[in-house]
Design an enzyme around this catalytic site. Sequence first.
Site, PDB file in Angstrom:
ATOM      1  N   LEU A   1       0.886  -1.177   0.000  1.00 10.45           N
ATOM      2  CA  LEU A   1       0.000   0.000   0.000  1.00 10.45           C
ATOM      3  C   LEU A   1       0.913   1.213   0.000  1.00 10.45           C
ATOM      4  O   LEU A   1       1.808   1.316   0.843  1.00 10.45           O
ATOM      5  CB  LEU A   1      -0.885   0.012   1.261  1.00 10.45           C
ATOM      6  CG  LEU A   1      -1.629   1.332   1.538  1.00 10.45           C
ATOM      7  CD1 LEU A   1      -2.726   1.571   0.498  1.00 10.45           C
ATOM      8  CD2 LEU A   1      -2.239   1.313   2.937  1.00 10.45           C
TER       9      LEU A   1
ATOM     10  N   TYR B   1      -1.996   1.004  10.440  1.00 10.10           N
ATOM     11  CA  TYR B   1      -2.996  -0.077  10.410  1.00 10.10           C
ATOM     12  C   TYR B   1      -3.723  -0.191  11.754  1.00 10.10           C
ATOM     13  O   TYR B   1      -4.943  -0.401  11.779  1.00 10.10           O
ATOM     14  CB  TYR B   1      -2.338  -1.396  10.020  1.00 10.10           C
ATOM     15  CG  TYR B   1      -1.855  -1.399   8.583  1.00 10.10           C
ATOM     16  CD1 TYR B   1      -2.757  -1.236   7.538  1.00 10.10           C
ATOM     17  CD2 TYR B   1      -0.511  -1.541   8.267  1.00 10.10           C
ATOM     18  CE1 TYR B   1      -2.339  -1.207   6.221  1.00 10.10           C
ATOM     19  CE2 TYR B   1      -0.079  -1.523   6.953  1.00 10.10           C
ATOM     20  CZ  TYR B   1      -0.996  -1.351   5.931  1.00 10.10           C
ATOM     21  OH  TYR B   1      -0.579  -1.315   4.625  1.00 10.10           O
TER      22      TYR B   1
END
Length: 167
Positions: free
Chosen positions: A94, A140
């Site tokens: 990502l 995250y």
Amino acid sequence: MSGAPFRLAPLDAGCDRAGFNSGVESLDRYLREHVNQDVCRRVAACFVALAEGRRSVGYYTLASASLLLADLPASIGKKLPRYPTIPAVRMGRLAVDQMFHGQGLGGALLADALDRTARSEIAAYALMVDAKDEAAAAFYRHHGFIALPDSPFTLFLPLATVRTRAE
Ligand SMILES: CC(C)(COP(=O)(O)OP(=O)(O)OC[C@H]1O[C@@H](n2cnc3c(N)ncnc32)[C@H](O)[C@@H]1OP(=O)(O)O)[C@@H](O)C(=O)NCCC(=O)NCCS
């Protein structure tokens, strides 16, 4: 990311990737030079955020994966069937172009990955990630991911907790 001029789409040959610069050379080089091969071999799927002129300003990859039941936190593992492995989808990469950091694009790409995975007809228990460093792990965790007790840079989010977008 309301009103932002980005479109999320599967990677295709028309995406301009030449100037992509997330600040992490390995992630930039992967998008420029290697992702096509992985997509052709079906070892990864890649989705990009496109700005004006089909310029790629962010991307993520997805592939099937599994989690060892024994690696999950005990409180979660005890609610799952006693299979040795639990199906998952891995978001292998990502990244967002540095010019667009802090504008909600990383969160939007992550939400798109979760939505796409949770909607799939192929069952997976969780979206998992391997964070490359503590800052990525913090990103995250900020989005609700849970770290494996013995491997803090491997994190997962149970897909049953994800509310998918309306059709
Ligand atoms: C990590 C990355 C994808 C974040 O993208 P971004 O577009 O800057 O992030 P966003 O603006 O969408 O941030 C979304 C939310 O995450 C939070 N956040 C961003 N980076 C964070 C971090 N390192 N730790 C904790 N929270 C973070 C933001 O504060 C924001 O919170 P809010 O929604 O409550 O306001 C981007 O910094 C990046 O590409 N970094 C280089 C590559 C990388 O580290 N990839 C990680 C995968 S290993």
